[in-house]
Design an enzyme around this catalytic site. Sequence first.
Site, PDB file in Angstrom:
ATOM      1  N   ARG A  94     -27.276 -29.288  -8.343  1.00  0.00           N
ATOM      2  CA  ARG A  94     -27.720 -30.429  -9.143  1.00  0.00           C
ATOM      3  C   ARG A  94     -27.365 -31.765  -8.502  1.00  0.00           C
ATOM      4  NH1 ARG A  94     -25.898 -28.439 -14.971  1.00  0.00           N
ATOM      5  NH2 ARG A  94     -24.628 -27.136 -13.639  1.00  0.00           N
ATOM      6  N   HIS A 128     -32.863 -26.549  -8.431  1.00  0.00           N
ATOM      7  CA  HIS A 128     -32.990 -27.721  -9.310  1.00  0.00           C
ATOM      8  C   HIS A 128     -34.133 -28.651  -8.871  1.00  0.00           C
ATOM      9  CE1 HIS A 128     -31.868 -30.660 -12.196  1.00  0.00           C
ATOM     10  NE2 HIS A 128     -31.617 -31.567 -11.272  1.00  0.00           N
ATOM     11  N   ASP A 167     -37.126 -33.248 -19.740  1.00  0.00           N
ATOM     12  CA  ASP A 167     -37.096 -34.536 -19.037  1.00  0.00           C
ATOM     13  C   ASP A 167     -38.171 -34.552 -17.955  1.00  0.00           C
ATOM     14  OD1 ASP A 167     -36.062 -33.061 -16.888  1.00  0.00           O
ATOM     15  OD2 ASP A 167     -34.017 -33.400 -17.574  1.00  0.00           O
ATOM     16  N   LYS A 190     -37.584 -40.725 -22.712  1.00  0.00           N
ATOM     17  CA  LYS A 190     -36.395 -41.352 -23.308  1.00  0.00           C
ATOM     18  C   LYS A 190     -36.699 -42.826 -23.547  1.00  0.00           C
ATOM     19  CE  LYS A 190     -32.904 -38.322 -21.471  1.00  0.00           C
ATOM     20  NZ  LYS A 190     -32.019 -38.022 -20.379  1.00  0.00           N
ATOM     21  N   ASP A 217     -36.581 -25.121 -18.845  1.00  0.00           N
ATOM     22  CA  ASP A 217     -35.659 -25.887 -18.000  1.00  0.00           C
ATOM     23  C   ASP A 217     -35.090 -24.954 -16.934  1.00  0.00           C
ATOM     24  OD1 ASP A 217     -34.353 -28.143 -17.137  1.00  0.00           O
ATOM     25  OD2 ASP A 217     -33.172 -28.438 -18.955  1.00  0.00           O
ATOM     26  N   THR A 222     -24.079 -26.695 -20.975  1.00  0.00           N
ATOM     27  CA  THR A 222     -23.451 -26.867 -22.292  1.00  0.00           C
ATOM     28  C   THR A 222     -24.463 -26.622 -23.416  1.00  0.00           C
ATOM     29  OG1 THR A 222     -24.075 -29.193 -22.458  1.00  0.00           O
ATOM     30  CG2 THR A 222     -21.973 -28.706 -21.367  1.00  0.00           C
ATOM     31  N   THR A 225     -28.727 -30.474 -23.877  1.00  0.00           N
ATOM     32  CA  THR A 225     -30.112 -30.912 -23.653  1.00  0.00           C
ATOM     33  C   THR A 225     -31.063 -30.144 -24.559  1.00  0.00           C
ATOM     34  OG1 THR A 225     -29.524 -31.295 -21.338  1.00  0.00           O
ATOM     35  CG2 THR A 225     -31.879 -31.167 -21.848  1.00  0.00           C
TER      36      THR A 225
HETATM   37  C1  R5P Z   1     -30.608 -31.380 -15.646  1.00  0.00           C
HETATM   38  O1  R5P Z   1     -31.183 -32.126 -14.862  1.00  0.00           O
HETATM   39  C2  R5P Z   1     -30.921 -29.927 -15.729  1.00  0.00           C
HETATM   40  O2  R5P Z   1     -32.256 -29.662 -15.432  1.00  0.00           O
HETATM   41  C3  R5P Z   1     -30.563 -29.377 -17.100  1.00  0.00           C
HETATM   42  O3  R5P Z   1     -31.388 -30.022 -18.065  1.00  0.00           O
HETATM   43  C4  R5P Z   1     -29.123 -29.615 -17.444  1.00  0.00           C
HETATM   44  O4  R5P Z   1     -28.316 -29.180 -16.406  1.00  0.00           O
HETATM   45  C5  R5P Z   1     -28.750 -28.897 -18.721  1.00  0.00           C
HETATM   46  O5  R5P Z   1     -27.413 -29.148 -19.003  1.00  0.00           O
HETATM   47  P1  R5P Z   1     -26.822 -28.962 -20.450  1.00  0.00           P
HETATM   48  O6  R5P Z   1     -27.164 -27.570 -20.902  1.00  0.00           O
HETATM   49  O7  R5P Z   1     -25.344 -29.143 -20.285  1.00  0.00           O
HETATM   50  O8  R5P Z   1     -27.423 -30.013 -21.328  1.00  0.00           O
END
Ligand code: R5P
Length: 294
Positions: A94, A128, A167, A190, A217, A222, A225
């Site tokens: 990432r 990513h 996103d 956003k 995604d 966590t 998102t």
């Molecule tokens: C971010 O750019 C990735 O594509 C994921 O959206 C992100 O890593 C998700 O992280 P989390 O589950 O902590 O929100």
Amino acid sequence: MSLVVTFPDSSERGRRLANIMGVESICVEYKIFPDGEDYVRVPINVEGRDVVVLSDLYPDQDRKIFRTLLLIDALRDLHSRRIVLVCPYLAYSRQDRRFRDGEAISLRTLIKLFEDIGADSVLTVDVHKPQAFTCSRARCVNVEPFARYAEYVRENIGSDVIVLSPDLGSLWRAERLAKELGTQYDYFEKYRDRVTGQITMRPREVDVRDRRVLIVDDIIATGGTIREATRIVKSMGAREVHVIATHCQFLNEADRKILEAGVDTIICSDTIETGHSKVTVFDLIAEEVRRILS
Ligand code: R5P
């Protein structure tokens, strides 16, 4: 004849890959010395053989990266022919650019290490940002799982979904998946309130009212998102929310929290094995490795 080499904690996965490829698989001898240092031994003669190293880098990424370096260096030294490194989940990917001055670009460092130590190819799944996954000497290969995801969705949820990316960075994933399904896609935009500074997210154009939403995604860490995206589409009247992600880490029971947020199904691949790994990518990996070694 090529062979698959893994560490003992990935032996079943190594056998799975080797069976699909129709080749032999072995485990290296691996232990941790009392002072915390790693020991690796290749137990057979690999001279002149093509070796596929299956290295699962999660959890405990730093140790697993280091033992992979030890293994590749040993294989080189023992005169193996070509070395294909397969990391289904590529740790550190990432941080693929400098977001703030002075930052280390960890993806670049990792690839340099793998190349310099002797990997001829580095293969991963749904990295990513594919444009950032480039090697200088080795061959970097990113396996895309979207056609496979579409098969699963068609059979288990139905094609009548709106595919949403949380996103702009993952919009291309939503587009690939939606095209396979022949359906609509969009991403969350956003907005920042210039007075209060508060950020709000909402799908850019599509109306999700009474619709079945599929959020796609690359990583769930966590789960924050996905929870936020779910809260928004639910508040906009979405009928069902399904989530598909390639690498599911589920930190601090993130899967439970996602389900509690109202998600109907979580679908993950098996790049990281979890109770939600419903789609396998091993045959896609095997196909690509065969192509590399042909
Ligand atoms: C971010 O750019 C990735 O594509 C994921 O959206 C992100 O890593 C998700 O992280 P989390 O589950 O902590 O929100």
